[in-house]
Motif scaffolding. Sequence first.
Motif, PDB file in Angstrom:
ATOM      1  N   ALA A 185       0.599  -1.329  -0.054  1.00 41.82           N
ATOM      2  CA  ALA A 185       0.010   0.155  -0.022  1.00 41.82           C
ATOM      3  C   ALA A 185       0.780   1.371   0.079  1.00 41.82           C
ATOM      4  CB  ALA A 185      -1.019  -0.024   1.259  1.00 41.82           C
ATOM      5  N   MET A 189       1.351   4.177  -2.752  1.00 35.88           N
ATOM      6  CA  MET A 189       0.954   5.456  -2.491  1.00 35.88           C
ATOM      7  C   MET A 189       2.174   6.562  -3.111  1.00 35.88           C
ATOM      8  SD  MET A 189      -0.440   5.067   1.343  1.00 35.88           S
ATOM      9  CE  MET A 189       0.084   6.651   2.018  1.00 35.88           C
ATOM     10  N   PHE A 201      -3.827   5.940   2.949  1.00 36.55           N
ATOM     11  CA  PHE A 201      -3.685   4.606   3.476  1.00 36.55           C
ATOM     12  C   PHE A 201      -4.944   4.116   4.050  1.00 36.55           C
ATOM     13  CE2 PHE A 201      -2.718   1.661   6.444  1.00 36.55           C
ATOM     14  CZ  PHE A 201      -1.698   0.721   6.039  1.00 36.55           C
ATOM     15  N   VAL A 221      -5.213   1.222  -1.012  1.00 38.47           N
ATOM     16  CA  VAL A 221      -5.078   2.596  -1.006  1.00 38.47           C
ATOM     17  C   VAL A 221      -6.185   3.196  -1.557  1.00 38.47           C
ATOM     18  CG1 VAL A 221      -3.533   4.252  -2.456  1.00 38.47           C
ATOM     19  CG2 VAL A 221      -2.428   1.981  -1.581  1.00 38.47           C
TER      20      VAL A 221
END
Length: 303
Positions: A185, A189, A201, A221
């Motif tokens: 994640a 990002m 998140f 995400v």
Amino acid sequence: MRYKICHTTTYTYNQSVILKPHIIRLRPRCDGTQKLYSFRLEIEPKPEKIVEMIELDGNAIAKLLFNTSTEQLTISATSVVETCRTNPDTIQLEPWATQLPIKYPDYWFSQLQPYQQFYDPSSGDSIKQLAQDIYHQVKGDTVNFVKTLNQHLYSHCKPQYREKGAPRSPRKTWDLKKGSCRDLAVLFMDVCRVMRLGARFVSGYQEGNLERSQRYLHAWVEIYLPGAGWQGYDPNQGVVVTDRHIPLVACALPRYAAPISGAIATTKSVGEGAKKIESDMKINLSIARDEYSGFQSDTIHLT
């Protein structure tokens, strides 16, 4: 899709400890994509006070204040929730947002600043190169960039279970080509943030195999796409988020998405033979379809 979720976390300590304030982030989100029918929070030992609040990122949290010592802390959350996001392929962006890099209006630019800061500013050239490779592959198309990145990470990174610890740096995850859902994640990002996309998140649950006895929290995400709002992507599963994901909280920094955070202290001073506190954590999580639960209204119970 409607689910019943039972999530119990038990901490056992090797000595009596003083419980300092704890923050609980286990209440499922309630917005246009999800409806919360029932939420019950049970804590043992019982807190002296429970303070409910909406924190900076808009998440509903509970702050527990204790006035007792204990050798065990148990926190149980039971939720009935309905997810409603079912058609992620109907994304329509603002005309000025269809190509990267997006030139945001001043107001939007300032609002997105917290979601454009890198998780690890030292990740360096490998993450920038990954962003550029995907950018050229999709010829700068905004939606295709995010979708292609999602599939790229899913195809190139092996899932890895890590029960504890902060997310790894994106560079390390990409170098290893493996990581937990939270590792992937933050990698996702930071690649998006290279292209100045707003990314946050998300901590929550994912339906997965309902017959599986051992379940875990999940992370993915959400990317802010002007004209479409926050859209979820799960590089661990290689899917666009629909009604099989159940978000709890979303925030710019992963540490503020921890389901339970707090501190403890020993009840003994050094002169009384205080020793290092050790703890053991056990999680019991069940997720079940609950399409005919009979709940008809929002009810929140804290006990």
